[in-house]
Motif scaffolding. Sequence first.
Motif, short mmCIF file in Angstrom:
data_model
loop_
_atom_site.label_atom_id
_atom_site.label_comp_id
_atom_site.label_asym_id
_atom_site.label_seq_id
_atom_site.Cartn_x
_atom_site.Cartn_y
_atom_site.Cartn_z
N LYS A 125 24.28 -3.75 -60.07
CA LYS A 125 24.00 -2.80 -58.98
C LYS A 125 23.43 -1.49 -59.52
O LYS A 125 23.85 -1.01 -60.58
N PRO A 126 22.48 -0.88 -58.80
CA PRO A 126 22.00 0.46 -59.17
C PRO A 126 23.02 1.51 -58.78
O PRO A 126 23.97 1.22 -58.03
N PRO A 127 22.86 2.76 -59.25
CA PRO A 127 23.80 3.82 -58.89
C PRO A 127 23.85 4.07 -57.38
O PRO A 127 22.86 3.82 -56.67
N TRP A 128 24.96 4.56 -56.92
CA TRP A 128 25.13 5.01 -55.54
C TRP A 128 25.34 6.52 -55.54
O TRP A 128 26.21 7.04 -56.24
N PHE A 129 24.56 7.24 -54.74
CA PHE A 129 24.82 8.66 -54.50
C PHE A 129 25.97 8.77 -53.49
O PHE A 129 26.05 8.01 -52.53
N LEU A 130 26.85 9.74 -53.73
CA LEU A 130 27.99 9.95 -52.85
C LEU A 130 27.87 11.29 -52.11
O LEU A 130 27.30 12.22 -52.65
#
Length: 290
Positions: A125-130
């Motif tokens: 999975k690619p990064p997730w912005f929070l």
Amino acid sequence: LEILVTILNMNDNSPVFKQTNLTKVVPEDTKVNATIVAREDLSASDADLDIIFYELTTIVAGTDGYFAIKGVNNPEIYLQKTLDYEKFNLTTLVLYARDRPVGSTDTTNTATTTINIFIEEVDTKPPWFLPCTFINTDKSICISSPYTGRVNLSEMSTEPLILEPGPIYAIDPDYTLNEKIVYSIVGGDTDKVFSVDADTGNLTMNKLATSPDSYLLQVMATQVNNIQKYSIASVKIKVISKSNHAPYFESRIYNGTVFVGLAPRSFVFQAGDLSSPLMIKAVDDDFLNV
């Protein structure tokens, strides 16, 4: 005297597996239809030379349907459905070998072997912005909203900018791997007014914003171990004129006249001038032409 003896093959032997317990480690990005356990590792023998019939079951709740055998007479186990480490990371399969078909009324001998499957997490999975919002039921995709902030026109800020709904921050959703993430501005800042700290994501100013136009920055979060694992977030920075003066009313006291029995939302008129509605006006010296 001639005696003819016929020896009948009785079904008095059970099938036998080479191993009664196997363990396999399977990466979660294994392709569907890939072989998990080869046929030769699972084929049972039968001293009665009967045809062997196989059946595969799982004994761990929520893991059914991921693994299957190629056929009732072929015990090769293959992957039937895409794996996800976050859903489960181990399961146990039981393979049955019978010398009669399932449902047969004949005497049936059965053997079993247990296959323990451990799922190995892979960087999928690619990064997730929070913060972000899940858009599917299995929570494998999480979409973030744009960040917003503001700066004063022609004024330099030396502190990290305050953004809504919070500071720029991304995570690696492959939680057990938790790869390091770095940040960079990849669009929307041709004049290099802003910079982002590669490690913390803090957004700061390099120089004054001399135009009242807003900035729409594109900030990228990238995994250090694999630059192809990245995500982009939008950051809208509004440029406003600094407020040096508080607003004030043109008059400290306003006098008006109303009539008894008027309907709601009727005008209030200026005292002494029943032809002019009462007007209350506030002004701000920061906006003299407004």
